[in-house]
Enzyme design. Structure first.
Site, PDB file in Angstrom:
ATOM      1  N   CYS A  71       0.843  -1.049  -0.123  1.00  0.00           N
ATOM      2  CA  CYS A  71       0.187   0.069   0.125  1.00  0.00           C
ATOM      3  C   CYS A  71       0.843   1.376  -0.005  1.00  0.00           C
ATOM      4  O   CYS A  71       1.397   1.671   1.097  1.00  0.00           O
ATOM      5  CB  CYS A  71      -0.912   0.079   1.132  1.00  0.00           C
ATOM      6  SG  CYS A  71      -2.037   1.556   1.491  1.00  0.00           S
ATOM      7  N   CYS A  74      -0.016   4.053   2.415  1.00  0.00           N
ATOM      8  CA  CYS A  74       0.125   3.711   3.930  1.00  0.00           C
ATOM      9  C   CYS A  74       1.666   4.154   4.373  1.00  0.00           C
ATOM     10  O   CYS A  74       1.917   4.590   5.201  1.00  0.00           O
ATOM     11  CB  CYS A  74       0.206   2.253   4.007  1.00  0.00           C
ATOM     12  SG  CYS A  74      -1.435   1.429   3.752  1.00  0.00           S
TER      13      CYS A  74
END
Length: 310
Positions: A71, A74
């Site tokens: 991700c 993230c």
């Protein structure tokens, strides 16, 4: 699905029942965690160690960062979270959950997209935000979280870099009406809590804590015995049924789906005749106040509401 047991800060966001009684083993510290067995400010948590995090949240608010290696947002957000938590000097801790390695936690937190950030206060979930957000917004959200935690008596700190905890001011007793409201909330008696907060506001209309508590308790009272599936079915069967749409919007708010709740109410507002819109506008304004006027979701919804009024 029914909402969880009474006493939550904001109920329905996470089903923690299957995780609450897991065997308790110490949560592993992150690479930068202080030595000597002290609770680190940033650490990883797993399905197996989550019980310790629940207990820790009764002392200090715990921010939960759900992330994954693949991700990219993230990777942008996590350093910001770690920076702000570190600067707060032990008033918050950050627990990181790799959703790929911990599917039970990912399911329990209903992580439909990541990064997803929420908090635990006194063992109860508080939705914060989803997606990578600017550092300034993170600071604002954490400041609001600390205020909410203080309202629920969670004001502890953890030592930083092995140092002694900062000296805390002596505990001040709650005002009598606030204490009565807190006791009623713990017992699931939301009507009594509402009455206590309303009386506190009569005595002092500037009591911001009472106003915030009243908004939360009114919301909890409305969803106390609600069944989510039945509520959604009723709303689908009655697209302009005000009470049916209100209930699903309330459930969405306590579940952390704030944009969905606002969208539902704005669509209802647009579909109703002008002389029937007032209750919908009032409910929107109530929820705006509960979420916070500076929240980006509130700003977007308020802008759309204004466009529908004129």
């Amino acid at each position: 699905m029914s909402t969880p047991a009474p006493g939550s800060v904001l109920r329905g966001a996470v089903d923690l029942s299957s995780l609450r009684n897991r065997p308790q083993t110490p949560a592993p510290a992150s690479a930068d965690a202080p030595a000597g067995g002290a609770t680190p400010l940033v650490f990883d948590v797993t399905d197996a160690t989550f019980g310790d995090v629940l207990e820790l949240s009764r002392t200090v608010p715990v921010v939960i960062d759900l992330w994954a290696e693949w991700c990219q947002p993230c990777k942008q957000l996590s350093p910001v979270l770690e920076k702000v938590v570190t600067e707060l000097g032990g008033r918050l801790v950050l627990a990181k959950v790799d959703v790929d390695a911990n599917p039970q936690l990912a399911q329990g937190f209903r992580a439909q997209s990541i990064p997803m950030v929420l908090a635990l206060v006194a063992g109860q979930p508080v939705p914060l935000f989803t997606g990578a957000v600017p550092e300034e917004q993170v600071r604002d959200v954490f400041a609001q979280l600390l205020q909410l935690a203080a309202q629920h008596g969670v004001t502890g700190t953890v030592p930083v870099d092995g140092a002694a905890p900062a000296e805390e001011p002596g505990d001040e007793p709650l005002p009598p009406l606030h204490a009565e409201a807190f006791a009623a909330i713990e017992e699931g008696d939301y009507a009594r809590a509402v009455a206590a907060y309303e009386k506190a506001l009569v005595e002092d209309p500037r009591d911001a804590d009472a106003r915030a508590g009243l908004g939360q308790v009114r919301l909890l009272a409305r969803v106390q015995d609600a069944d989510l599936q039945a509520a959604r079915a009723a709303a689908a069967a009655s697209p302009t049924g005000i009470e049916a749409q209100f209930l699903v919007a309330d459930l969405d708010v306590v579940g952390g789906h704030v944009d969905d709740a606002f969208g539902r109410l704005l669509e209802l507002f647009a579909a109703l005749p002008t002389d029937e819109r007032a209750p919908v506008r009032e409910r929107l304004l109530e929820l705006f106040g509960l979420i916070g006027d500076d929240d980006a979701r509130v700003i977007r919804a308020r802008t759309r509401l204004a466009s529908l009024l004129f």
